[in-house]
Design an enzyme around this catalytic site. Sequence first.
Site, PDB file in Angstrom:
ATOM      1  N   CYS A 134      25.292  31.018  54.354  1.00  0.00           N
ATOM      2  CA  CYS A 134      26.160  31.702  55.313  1.00  0.00           C
ATOM      3  C   CYS A 134      26.866  32.867  54.639  1.00  0.00           C
ATOM      4  CB  CYS A 134      27.176  30.725  55.901  1.00  0.00           C
ATOM      5  SG  CYS A 134      28.279  31.494  57.120  1.00  0.00           S
ATOM      6  N   CYS A 137      30.462  33.323  55.791  1.00  0.00           N
ATOM      7  CA  CYS A 137      31.388  32.349  55.207  1.00  0.00           C
ATOM      8  C   CYS A 137      31.718  32.680  53.761  1.00  0.00           C
ATOM      9  CB  CYS A 137      30.775  30.944  55.255  1.00  0.00           C
ATOM     10  SG  CYS A 137      30.161  30.425  56.866  1.00  0.00           S
ATOM     11  N   ASP A 138      30.711  33.029  52.967  1.00  0.00           N
ATOM     12  CA  ASP A 138      30.873  33.077  51.514  1.00  0.00           C
ATOM     13  C   ASP A 138      30.719  34.456  50.892  1.00  0.00           C
ATOM     14  OD1 ASP A 138      31.214  30.300  51.510  1.00  0.00           O
ATOM     15  OD2 ASP A 138      29.058  29.951  51.398  1.00  0.00           O
TER      16      ASP A 138
END
Length: 305
Positions: A134, A137-138
């Site tokens: 992701c 997300c990261d």
Amino acid sequence: MEKVRCLIIGGGPAGYTSAIYASRAGLAPVLYEGMEPGGQLTTTTVVENFPGFPEGIDANVLMSGMREQALRFGSDIRNGAITSVDFSSRPLKVTVDSGHGIEADAVIIATGASAKYLGLPSERKFRGLGVSACATCDGFFYRRKDVAVVGGGDTACEEATYLAGICRKVYMIVRRDVFRASLAMQERVKSTPNIEILWNCSTKEVLGDENGVTGARIERKDGTVFDIAVDGFFLAIGHHPNSDVFKEYVRTDDNGYILTAGESCATNVEGVFAAGDVRDPRYRQAITAAASGCKAALEVEKYLM
């Protein structure tokens, strides 16, 4: 056969949020957490884009907090996975992997989706230590660093373009000599100067040390092997919604994502609702999963009234 009013299947952001709302509504929900309590989010480390945590929060701490909140309001949270269902008549029937049977007046499916991985031992070793599925997300953790994205479809192109905006360089590892992505996405990638496309390439190994990912070993179609130095290794080869056990009764799209009625969480089966990534092929964020868990619980409350 145990009888319950509201059964929630899945213990990620959608499931726990459903349980919080259903408990506060007096529905005495029973929640089975499945094989991955906390959901897909627990495969990452710090979550920096969940509202309310200006310094970020450990993913497992966030999920543990949601779980504790659901317990506080009276949710009955249990270990175990659902192995079969019978939604052909009412009450709705499910069987747990222990063999325990449950009859429910309403069911919320919040089983999520699982990212597809290459299956490399080194990939598993560094999951959460530089290996991610992701970018949204990261990606923030790799500002001004070099990263790699595996995949050649629209998702891979979107992830690479997103990362190119915050990273120094993005390698795209593409197995074929063409993209599978839409023409617009292809052009966007090709016109981004800090994206380098490695055509006809596959990953042999993710490289790293005790601190995490340091690179990747790549093999070209002609047998040439070379290494690239990267700090982050992103998989963008798709997700598999965890909907197989429900497909006999619940309508899904061609990829297995559960179909719901417009903005509603209602499925084609009366009394069965779906929330989170199992019905969301587009956003796949903890915040959107939690939001749909809220919606599903409110709809169940209205349905049972």
